[in-house]
Design an enzyme around this catalytic site. Sequence first.
Site, PDB file in Angstrom:
ATOM      1  CE1 TYR A  79      -3.586   2.898   0.448  1.00  8.67           C
ATOM      2  CE2 TYR A  79      -1.997   3.457   2.334  1.00  8.67           C
ATOM      3  CZ  TYR A  79      -3.098   3.661   1.255  1.00  8.67           C
ATOM      4  OH  TYR A  79      -4.012   5.039   1.326  1.00  8.67           O
ATOM      5  CE  LYS A 134      -2.562   6.773  -1.645  1.00  8.96           C
ATOM      6  NZ  LYS A 134      -4.076   6.960  -2.421  1.00  8.96           N
TER       7      LYS A 134
HETATM    8  N1  LIG Z   1      -8.724   6.549   4.804  1.00  2.44           N
HETATM    9  C1  LIG Z   1      -7.580   6.964   5.345  1.00  2.44           C
HETATM   10  O1  LIG Z   1      -7.435   7.100   6.404  1.00  2.44           O
HETATM   11  C2  LIG Z   1      -6.689   7.557   4.246  1.00  2.44           C
HETATM   12  C3  LIG Z   1      -7.133   7.212   2.826  1.00  2.44           C
HETATM   13  N2  LIG Z   1      -6.188   7.707   2.165  1.00  2.44           N
HETATM   14  C4  LIG Z   1      -6.415   7.908   0.608  1.00  2.44           C
HETATM   15  O2  LIG Z   1      -7.673   8.599   0.311  1.00  2.44           O
HETATM   16  C5  LIG Z   1      -8.168   7.809  -0.762  1.00  2.44           C
HETATM   17  C6  LIG Z   1      -9.629   7.680  -0.331  1.00  2.44           C
HETATM   18  O3  LIG Z   1      -9.550   6.478   0.670  1.00  2.44           O
HETATM   19  P1  LIG Z   1     -10.896   6.062   1.591  1.00  2.44           P
HETATM   20  O4  LIG Z   1     -12.086   7.068   1.089  1.00  2.44           O
HETATM   21  O5  LIG Z   1     -10.501   5.901   2.964  1.00  2.44           O
HETATM   22  O6  LIG Z   1     -11.124   4.769   0.875  1.00  2.44           O
HETATM   23  P2  LIG Z   1     -12.254   3.911   0.407  1.00  2.44           P
HETATM   24  O7  LIG Z   1     -12.008   2.703   0.091  1.00  2.44           O
HETATM   25  O8  LIG Z   1     -13.398   4.446   1.097  1.00  2.44           O
HETATM   26  O9  LIG Z   1     -12.665   4.717  -1.116  1.00  2.44           O
HETATM   27  C7  LIG Z   1     -11.993   4.559  -2.162  1.00  2.44           C
HETATM   28  C8  LIG Z   1     -13.080   4.557  -3.223  1.00  2.44           C
HETATM   29  O10 LIG Z   1     -12.311   4.348  -4.733  1.00  2.44           O
HETATM   30  C9  LIG Z   1     -13.041   3.495  -5.230  1.00  2.44           C
HETATM   31  N3  LIG Z   1     -12.210   2.509  -6.057  1.00  2.44           N
HETATM   32  C10 LIG Z   1     -11.419   1.489  -5.614  1.00  2.44           C
HETATM   33  N4  LIG Z   1     -10.813   1.141  -6.803  1.00  2.44           N
HETATM   34  C11 LIG Z   1     -11.290   1.410  -7.809  1.00  2.44           C
HETATM   35  C12 LIG Z   1     -11.295   1.140  -9.219  1.00  2.44           C
HETATM   36  N5  LIG Z   1     -10.505   0.150  -9.478  1.00  2.44           N
HETATM   37  N6  LIG Z   1     -11.839   2.113 -10.168  1.00  2.44           N
HETATM   38  C13 LIG Z   1     -12.531   3.023  -9.503  1.00  2.44           C
HETATM   39  N7  LIG Z   1     -12.849   3.334  -8.366  1.00  2.44           N
HETATM   40  C14 LIG Z   1     -12.245   2.530  -7.365  1.00  2.44           C
HETATM   41  C15 LIG Z   1     -13.982   2.439  -4.238  1.00  2.44           C
HETATM   42  O11 LIG Z   1     -14.797   1.811  -4.830  1.00  2.44           O
HETATM   43  C16 LIG Z   1     -14.151   3.407  -3.066  1.00  2.44           C
HETATM   44  O12 LIG Z   1     -15.485   4.035  -3.513  1.00  2.44           O
HETATM   45  C17 LIG Z   1      -7.358   6.828  -1.240  1.00  2.44           C
HETATM   46  O13 LIG Z   1      -6.798   6.858  -2.316  1.00  2.44           O
HETATM   47  C18 LIG Z   1      -6.685   6.370   0.257  1.00  2.44           C
HETATM   48  O14 LIG Z   1      -5.161   6.023  -0.168  1.00  2.44           O
HETATM   49  C19 LIG Z   1      -5.140   8.677   2.529  1.00  2.44           C
HETATM   50  C20 LIG Z   1      -4.785   8.845   3.594  1.00  2.44           C
HETATM   51  C21 LIG Z   1      -5.617   8.256   4.764  1.00  2.44           C
HETATM   52  C1  LIG Z   2      -5.913  -0.968  12.031  1.00  6.40           C
HETATM   53  C2  LIG Z   2      -4.709   0.021  12.704  1.00  6.40           C
HETATM   54  C3  LIG Z   2      -5.078  -0.254  14.145  1.00  6.40           C
HETATM   55  C4  LIG Z   2      -5.063  -1.267  14.843  1.00  6.40           C
HETATM   56  C5  LIG Z   2      -4.039  -1.654  15.952  1.00  6.40           C
HETATM   57  C6  LIG Z   2      -4.033  -2.556  16.804  1.00  6.40           C
HETATM   58  C7  LIG Z   2      -4.347  -4.069  16.037  1.00  6.40           C
HETATM   59  C8  LIG Z   2      -3.056  -2.653  17.734  1.00  6.40           C
HETATM   60  O1  LIG Z   2      -5.626  -2.627  17.627  1.00  6.40           O
HETATM   61  C9  LIG Z   2      -4.810   1.199  12.283  1.00  6.40           C
HETATM   62  C10 LIG Z   2      -3.623   2.095  12.844  1.00  6.40           C
HETATM   63  C11 LIG Z   2      -3.299   3.117  12.049  1.00  6.40           C
HETATM   64  C12 LIG Z   2      -4.236   3.187  10.807  1.00  6.40           C
HETATM   65  C13 LIG Z   2      -3.416   3.837   9.518  1.00  6.40           C
HETATM   66  C14 LIG Z   2      -3.097   4.890   9.546  1.00  6.40           C
HETATM   67  O2  LIG Z   2      -4.221   5.798  10.143  1.00  6.40           O
HETATM   68  C15 LIG Z   2      -2.426   5.643   8.238  1.00  6.40           C
HETATM   69  C16 LIG Z   2      -3.461   5.174   7.226  1.00  6.40           C
HETATM   70  C17 LIG Z   2      -3.347   5.925   6.127  1.00  6.40           C
HETATM   71  C18 LIG Z   2      -3.722   5.443   4.687  1.00  6.40           C
HETATM   72  O3  LIG Z   2      -3.584   6.062   3.858  1.00  6.40           O
HETATM   73  C19 LIG Z   2      -4.718   4.307   4.625  1.00  6.40           C
HETATM   74  C20 LIG Z   2      -5.236   3.808   6.039  1.00  6.40           C
HETATM   75  C21 LIG Z   2      -4.056   3.901   7.123  1.00  6.40           C
HETATM   76  C22 LIG Z   2      -2.944   2.813   6.576  1.00  6.40           C
HETATM   77  C23 LIG Z   2      -4.469   3.470   8.471  1.00  6.40           C
HETATM   78  C24 LIG Z   2      -5.208   1.864   8.482  1.00  6.40           C
HETATM   79  C25 LIG Z   2      -5.552   1.266   9.828  1.00  6.40           C
HETATM   80  C26 LIG Z   2      -4.320   1.703  10.717  1.00  6.40           C
HETATM   81  C27 LIG Z   2      -3.085   0.737  10.555  1.00  6.40           C
END
Ligand SMILES: NC(=O)C1=CN([C@@H]2O[C@H](COP(=O)(O)OP(=O)(O)OC[C@H]3O[C@@H](n4cnc5c(N)ncnc54)[C@H](O)[C@@H]3O)[C@@H](O)[C@H]2O)C=CC1
Ligand SMILES: C[C@H](CCCC(C)(C)O)[C@H]1CC[C@H]2[C@@H]3[C@H](O)CC4=CC(=O)CC[C@]4(C)[C@H]3CC[C@]12C
EC number: 1.1.1.-
Length: 440
Positions: A230, A234
């Site tokens: 992952y 990214k």
């Molecule tokens: N959730 C988090 O804490 C963080 C997320 N991100 C980034 O933010 C973005 C959004 O993440 P989330 O909303 O958390 O994830 P999410 O899984 O809820 O949303 C991702 C969306 O992309 C769509 N998707 C996945 N594969 C696809 C494909 N092949 N074609 C078209 N659509 C596709 C999914 O259907 C989903 O709706 C991602 O790029 C992720 O890497 C970055 C930092 C933290």
């Molecule tokens: C799932 C983890 C917490 C479980 C800890 C345990 C097993 C000891 O209870 C999450 C802890 C940190 C999270 C990640 C972090 O916030 C950064 C992220 C950034 C992204 O771009 C995608 C998601 C994630 C990797 C996020 C995923 C869950 C954790 C690993």
Amino acid sequence: MPVEHRVAARGRLRARVVGVVAGRVSVPGMGQEGEGGASGRGRCVGWPALDERRGPLQASLGTLGQWLQPGMADSAQAQKLVYLVTGGCGFLGEHVVRMLLQREPRLGELRVFDRHLGPWLEELKTGPVRVTAIQGDVTEAHEVAAAVAGAHVVIHTAGLVDVFGRASPETIHEVNVQGTRNVIEACVQTGTRFLVYTSSMEVVGPNTKGHPFYRGNEDTLYEAVHRHPYPCSKALAERLVLEANGREVHGGLPLVTCALRPTGIYGEGHQIMRDFYRQGLRLGGWLFRAIPASVEHGRVYVGNVAWMHVLAARELERRAALMGGQVYFCYDGSPYKSYEDFNMEFLGPCGLQLVGARPLLPYWLLVFLAALNALLQWLLRPLVLYAPLLNPYTLAVANTTFTVSTDKAQRHFGYEPLFSWEDSRTRTILWVQAAGSSAQ
Ligand SMILES: NC(=O)C1=CN([C@@H]2O[C@H](COP(=O)(O)OP(=O)(O)OC[C@H]3O[C@@H](n4cnc5c(N)ncnc54)[C@H](O)[C@@H]3O)[C@@H](O)[C@H]2O)C=CC1
Ligand SMILES: C[C@H](CCCC(C)(C)O)[C@H]1CC[C@H]2[C@@H]3[C@H](O)CC4=CC(=O)CC[C@]4(C)[C@H]3CC[C@]12C
């Protein structure tokens, strides 16, 4: 009800499109375009060939050069713009979509591209802005090109977020890296000039060596070493986006790109938070501390991340020289806490308790259990998908301090968090309560 249909153009451009057009369904070639639709707005519901597609859009919008004239954005005559949000039905994507509809005055059409379209898109069709739902896959270059054609701004948030071993490394790479490459190439081919990419704190760290990143900023020196698919994906995708800045797009103007790096996002729709809540309910209201309270983990509210995307996308045009090729951490007023203590800000008011001022299990035992989980996942893979939250990677991330302290987004494009910590907290608590009760 929306009508789903296959859209074909030149036999090459195919994307599954669900036209949701300001309260009515648009069926290409069937005389059902929205009022005033003859201008070509929202033409992505019926894709003509690439070059033809530029025609009607340019007829209504003028040439790309024209709509980019300095000052024009501010004028009352400013053109309405076409935005595309990839991954617009995901956790963050949905917030970006709603934020654009609420806070982007220049929005003329909003294209929501996702592999899985959410039913909530239906409710958006009553608004004044044309919303076009496009079911498509970012790994399919022709589907991406079809969706991008005629868009002025692309917010590329689609991604495969998997740190639990659910998907193969190849699939993660395909979606996150090749998908991003397809988006960039589509911009270049079709003349779309502005691209905002949702990157991640993970492109920086925590690294495999467990070095802390304590209140760092975009210029903090840090040894970014990744092994997990992952963060590797990214980081590669982010590099592609930044390197694409300045590339000449169709029509001769330069592409302007930037990347936003959220830390751990929380808020309404956060599935892992909901999972922790349900787990706590199953355990009679208790959660057990696994990570020392002293380990800080950066978190940012989803509404503020969405707002940052909207602002960055808006300002890329005016501040291209400053913002092009730049990265920005996403930040707000959320407090610096450990992952578990932070979650308790929401789960506590929902009735859960975190047991232990210190981790209940020694760290070596957690490392052992995480390794055991990884082994079990590998052994069971031919039979069943075993993907628990605890694995060596998630343990390392949760157990390594990674927090940001920066004002770069404020300096470069005037970002201020839209939601205070108190608002973010209240909204998240209300959502957790609702999500929890609907689970019972
Ligand atoms: N959730 C988090 O804490 C963080 C997320 N991100 C980034 O933010 C973005 C959004 O993440 P989330 O909303 O958390 O994830 P999410 O899984 O809820 O949303 C991702 C969306 O992309 C769509 N998707 C996945 N594969 C696809 C494909 N092949 N074609 C078209 N659509 C596709 C999914 O259907 C989903 O709706 C991602 O790029 C992720 O890497 C970055 C930092 C933290
Ligand atoms: C799932 C983890 C917490 C479980 C800890 C345990 C097993 C000891 O209870 C999450 C802890 C940190 C999270 C990640 C972090 O916030 C950064 C992220 C950034 C992204 O771009 C995608 C998601 C994630 C990797 C996020 C995923 C869950 C954790 C690993």
